[in-house]
Scaffold this motif. Structure first.
Motif, mmCIF file in Angstrom:
data_model
loop_
_atom_site.group_PDB
_atom_site.id
_atom_site.type_symbol
_atom_site.label_atom_id
_atom_site.label_comp_id
_atom_site.label_asym_id
_atom_site.label_seq_id
_atom_site.Cartn_x
_atom_site.Cartn_y
_atom_site.Cartn_z
ATOM 1 N N LEU A 242 0.863 -1.183 0.000
ATOM 2 C CA LEU A 242 0.000 0.000 0.000
ATOM 3 C C LEU A 242 0.899 1.232 0.000
ATOM 4 O O LEU A 242 1.776 1.353 0.861
ATOM 5 N N PRO A 243 0.702 2.129 -0.964
ATOM 6 C CA PRO A 243 1.586 3.293 -1.026
ATOM 7 C C PRO A 243 1.477 4.115 0.257
ATOM 8 O O PRO A 243 0.393 4.233 0.834
ATOM 9 N N SER A 244 2.586 4.673 0.681
ATOM 10 C CA SER A 244 2.578 5.539 1.855
ATOM 11 C C SER A 244 1.661 6.726 1.570
ATOM 12 O O SER A 244 1.703 7.312 0.485
ATOM 13 N N GLY A 245 0.800 7.054 2.517
ATOM 14 C CA GLY A 245 -0.132 8.168 2.327
ATOM 15 C C GLY A 245 -1.431 7.757 1.661
ATOM 16 O O GLY A 245 -2.361 8.551 1.557
ATOM 17 N N TRP A 246 -1.519 6.491 1.225
ATOM 18 C CA TRP A 246 -2.725 6.047 0.518
ATOM 19 C C TRP A 246 -3.882 5.833 1.487
ATOM 20 O O TRP A 246 -3.667 5.464 2.647
ATOM 21 N N GLU A 247 -5.079 6.081 1.015
ATOM 22 C CA GLU A 247 -6.286 5.627 1.726
ATOM 23 C C GLU A 247 -7.315 5.278 0.671
ATOM 24 O O GLU A 247 -7.194 5.670 -0.493
ATOM 25 N N SER A 248 -8.327 4.504 1.085
ATOM 26 C CA SER A 248 -9.368 4.088 0.149
ATOM 27 C C SER A 248 -9.998 5.311 -0.512
ATOM 28 O O SER A 248 -10.187 6.343 0.120
ATOM 29 N N ARG A 249 -10.309 5.183 -1.810
ATOM 30 C CA ARG A 249 -10.963 6.287 -2.546
ATOM 31 C C ARG A 249 -12.453 6.327 -2.252
ATOM 32 O O ARG A 249 -13.160 7.215 -2.745
ATOM 33 N N ILE A 250 -12.957 5.344 -1.499
ATOM 34 C CA ILE A 250 -14.377 5.324 -1.122
ATOM 35 C C ILE A 250 -14.513 6.094 0.183
ATOM 36 O O ILE A 250 -13.982 5.682 1.216
ATOM 37 N N ARG A 251 -15.204 7.242 0.128
ATOM 38 C CA ARG A 251 -15.297 8.065 1.337
ATOM 39 C C ARG A 251 -16.656 7.991 2.011
ATOM 40 O O ARG A 251 -16.889 8.637 3.033
ATOM 41 N N GLN A 252 -17.560 7.176 1.454
ATOM 42 C CA GLN A 252 -18.895 7.085 2.061
ATOM 43 C C GLN A 252 -18.809 6.452 3.445
ATOM 44 O O GLN A 252 -17.996 5.557 3.668
ATOM 45 N N PRO A 253 -19.643 6.929 4.384
ATOM 46 C CA PRO A 253 -19.504 6.505 5.779
ATOM 47 C C PRO A 253 -19.670 4.996 5.977
ATOM 48 O O PRO A 253 -19.000 4.415 6.820
ATOM 49 N N TYR A 254 -20.564 4.352 5.186
ATOM 50 C CA TYR A 254 -20.736 2.899 5.332
ATOM 51 C C TYR A 254 -19.905 2.120 4.312
ATOM 52 O O TYR A 254 -20.081 0.906 4.166
ATOM 53 N N GLY A 255 -19.022 2.806 3.607
ATOM 54 C CA GLY A 255 -18.128 2.105 2.700
ATOM 55 C C GLY A 255 -18.800 1.650 1.418
ATOM 56 O O GLY A 255 -19.949 2.002 1.136
ATOM 57 N N LEU A 256 -18.075 0.869 0.638
ATOM 58 C CA LEU A 256 -18.556 0.417 -0.676
ATOM 59 C C LEU A 256 -19.534 -0.737 -0.484
ATOM 60 O O LEU A 256 -19.145 -1.841 -0.117
ATOM 61 N N THR A 257 -20.814 -0.467 -0.739
ATOM 62 C CA THR A 257 -21.843 -1.497 -0.539
ATOM 63 C C THR A 257 -21.881 -2.443 -1.744
ATOM 64 O O THR A 257 -21.373 -2.114 -2.820
ATOM 65 N N MET A 258 -22.524 -3.573 -1.572
ATOM 66 C CA MET A 258 -22.636 -4.533 -2.679
ATOM 67 C C MET A 258 -23.486 -3.954 -3.802
ATOM 68 O O MET A 258 -23.183 -4.143 -4.974
ATOM 69 N N CYS A 259 -24.541 -3.208 -3.470
ATOM 70 C CA CYS A 259 -25.378 -2.584 -4.508
ATOM 71 C C CYS A 259 -24.543 -1.661 -5.390
ATOM 72 O O CYS A 259 -24.598 -1.736 -6.612
ATOM 73 N N ASN A 260 -23.768 -0.777 -4.758
ATOM 74 C CA ASN A 260 -22.972 0.156 -5.546
ATOM 75 C C ASN A 260 -21.856 -0.561 -6.302
ATOM 76 O O ASN A 260 -21.558 -0.237 -7.446
ATOM 77 N N PHE A 261 -21.253 -1.523 -5.625
ATOM 78 C CA PHE A 261 -20.186 -2.293 -6.253
ATOM 79 C C PHE A 261 -20.709 -2.979 -7.511
ATOM 80 O O PHE A 261 -20.074 -2.959 -8.568
ATOM 81 N N ASN A 262 -21.913 -3.558 -7.407
ATOM 82 C CA ASN A 262 -22.473 -4.306 -8.536
ATOM 83 C C ASN A 262 -22.683 -3.442 -9.770
ATOM 84 O O ASN A 262 -22.616 -3.946 -10.884
ATOM 85 N N LYS A 263 -22.926 -2.155 -9.576
ATOM 86 C CA LYS A 263 -23.084 -1.273 -10.749
ATOM 87 C C LYS A 263 -21.815 -1.292 -11.586
ATOM 88 O O LYS A 263 -21.856 -1.404 -12.806
ATOM 89 N N THR A 264 -20.671 -1.187 -10.904
ATOM 90 C CA THR A 264 -19.394 -1.196 -11.611
ATOM 91 C C THR A 264 -19.123 -2.581 -12.196
ATOM 92 O O THR A 264 -18.669 -2.705 -13.330
ATOM 93 N N VAL A 265 -19.423 -3.622 -11.407
ATOM 94 C CA VAL A 265 -19.179 -4.995 -11.875
ATOM 95 C C VAL A 265 -19.943 -5.248 -13.175
ATOM 96 O O VAL A 265 -19.382 -5.757 -14.153
ATOM 97 N N LEU A 266 -21.219 -4.875 -13.208
ATOM 98 C CA LEU A 266 -22.033 -5.140 -14.395
ATOM 99 C C LEU A 266 -21.536 -4.334 -15.587
ATOM 100 O O LEU A 266 -21.498 -4.839 -16.707
ATOM 101 N N ALA A 267 -21.118 -3.089 -15.351
ATOM 102 C CA ALA A 267 -20.599 -2.264 -16.450
ATOM 103 C C ALA A 267 -19.346 -2.917 -17.043
ATOM 104 O O ALA A 267 -19.196 -2.999 -18.267
ATOM 105 N N VAL A 268 -18.458 -3.416 -16.186
ATOM 106 C CA VAL A 268 -17.232 -4.060 -16.696
ATOM 107 C C VAL A 268 -17.603 -5.343 -17.428
ATOM 108 O O VAL A 268 -17.205 -5.566 -18.577
#
Ligand SMILES: *[C@@H]1O[C@H](CO)[C@@H](O)[C@H](O)[C@H]1NC(C)=O
Ligand SMILES: *[C@@H]1O[C@H](CO)[C@@H](O)[C@H](O)[C@H]1NC(C)=O
Ligand SMILES: *[C@@H]1O[C@H](CO)[C@@H](O)[C@H](O)[C@H]1NC(C)=O
Ligand SMILES: *[C@@H]1O[C@H](CO)[C@@H](O)[C@H](O)[C@H]1NC(C)=O
Length: 288
Positions: A242-268
């Motif tokens: 993990l690069p020094s200074g790195w943090e997840s690009r997901i800033r939502q308080p409950y994190g990356l949900t399966m619903c939101n994740f699936n949108k990207t999965v289906l697009a790919v």
């Protein structure tokens, strides 16, 4: 397990998964209305990586256990999971994936629970070594973006650098700050190419619909948690660091949900057009 207890277990697990999906919808909605975490505070305070300070990176030593998943290996290389990659509890994996990558609690329960079931282990009481996750066509599958197929190398912890370089080299996006970005289209294109090549080169090639979706989930992790940023992914995929200074690009308080994740999965996944890629000639059979 007896036949009856196996049936009861399956029913209980179906209820658990149904519960996880309802919970996921609720936190997806909460994410829409609650404020995002501040930059620099995505990793919770008092957890490794807070403010981008990751514990010391040490590559795996002889005898350590690693697997086909760069994100889990990186956690072991930083000592967030045990450095030897052994004796990990499923609960520990759940909690640590959540604080390290800001995946939603639903995803962090669903995936380790799936892994425990796949290995016929108890989510609540058993432990596993990272290499156990490489059970072929369990979670591990062919046409990886970072590994040669199991038939060519059963040791799925070995990074195939030419694949990673080709992946990173295919990035066509650019961030506002000038950084190179992998896009959903890039991931569809390279996944299609990898599948066509693997099918031509590997006589044992298999890829079920489930594992296609799984592969596209990996790609979606690169796009969401890592924001597609090539510079960061170079370190994550080639050194499992993990690069020094790195943090997840997901800033939502409950994190990356399966619903939101699936949108990207289906697009790919639906962007993959295997017929657009030439079938490599068969004299390349042995050098996958
Ligand atoms: C788990 O149990 C099932 C059914 O008893 C069996 O078919 C499968 O091979 C087992 N898997 C592992 C990884 O032991
Ligand atoms: C996704 O991850 C699994 C487990 O690490 C791996 O076996 C698989 O090949 C990956 N898929 C792709 C498309 O990279
Ligand atoms: C798998 O590959 C890794 C990395 O090259 C190496 O350290 C490890 O010893 C290998 N494991 C086995 C069982 O050969
Ligand atoms: C979303 O993705 C998960 C795996 O990440 C999958 O098991 C699930 O069926 C998908 N669907 C929904 C509605 O979450």
């Amino acid at each position: 397990m007896s036949f009856v207890s196996r049936i009861l277990f399956k029913i209980a697990n179906a209820f658990l998964n149904a519960g996880i999906f309802v919970w996921d919808i609720i936190i997806t909605l909460l994410n829409l209305v609650l404020p995002k975490r501040a930059v620099g505070h995505v990793t919770p305070e008092s957890h490794p990586g807070y403010h981008g300070y990751w514990p010391e990176y040490k590559p795996a030593q002889e005898g350590d256990s690693r697997c086909s998943c760069p994100a889990l290996n990186a956690m072991a290389n930083h000592g967030i999971l045990p450095r030897n990659g052994r004796g990990i509890t499923f609960k520990e994996m759940n909690a640590k994936i959540r604080t390290t990558y800001n995946f939603a609690p639903t995803f962090c329960l669903f995936v380790p629970n799936f892994a425990a079931n796949m290995l016929n282990k108890s989510y609540r009481t058993d432990t596993f070594d990272l290499e156990e996750l490489d059970l072929h066509n369990g979670i591990e599958h062919d046409a990886s973006l970072t590994r040669v197929d199991t038939a060519a190398n059963p040791n799925q912890s070995v990074i195939h650098a030419p694949f990673v370089e080709e992946l990173l080299g295919s990035a066509s996006g650019k961030a506002a700050d000038g950084h190179q970005l992998l896009t959903s289209k890039d991931l569809s294109r390279i996944s299609g190419k990898r599948r066509v090549e693997a099918r031509a080169n590997n006589p044992d090639y298999t890829l079920s619909l489930f594992h296609k979706m799984f592969g596209s989930s990996n790609s979606s992790t690169l796009l969401t948690i890592f924001g597609g940023r090539v510079e960061d992914l170079r370190s994550v995929l080639l050194e499992e660091r993990l690069p020094s200074g790195w943090e997840s690009r997901i800033r939502q308080p409950y994190g990356l949900t399966m619903c939101n994740f699936n949108k990207t999965v289906l697009a790919v996944e639906f962007g993959i057009k295997e017929k657009d890629h030439p079938v490599p000639d068969s004299n390349k059979q042995d050098n996958v």
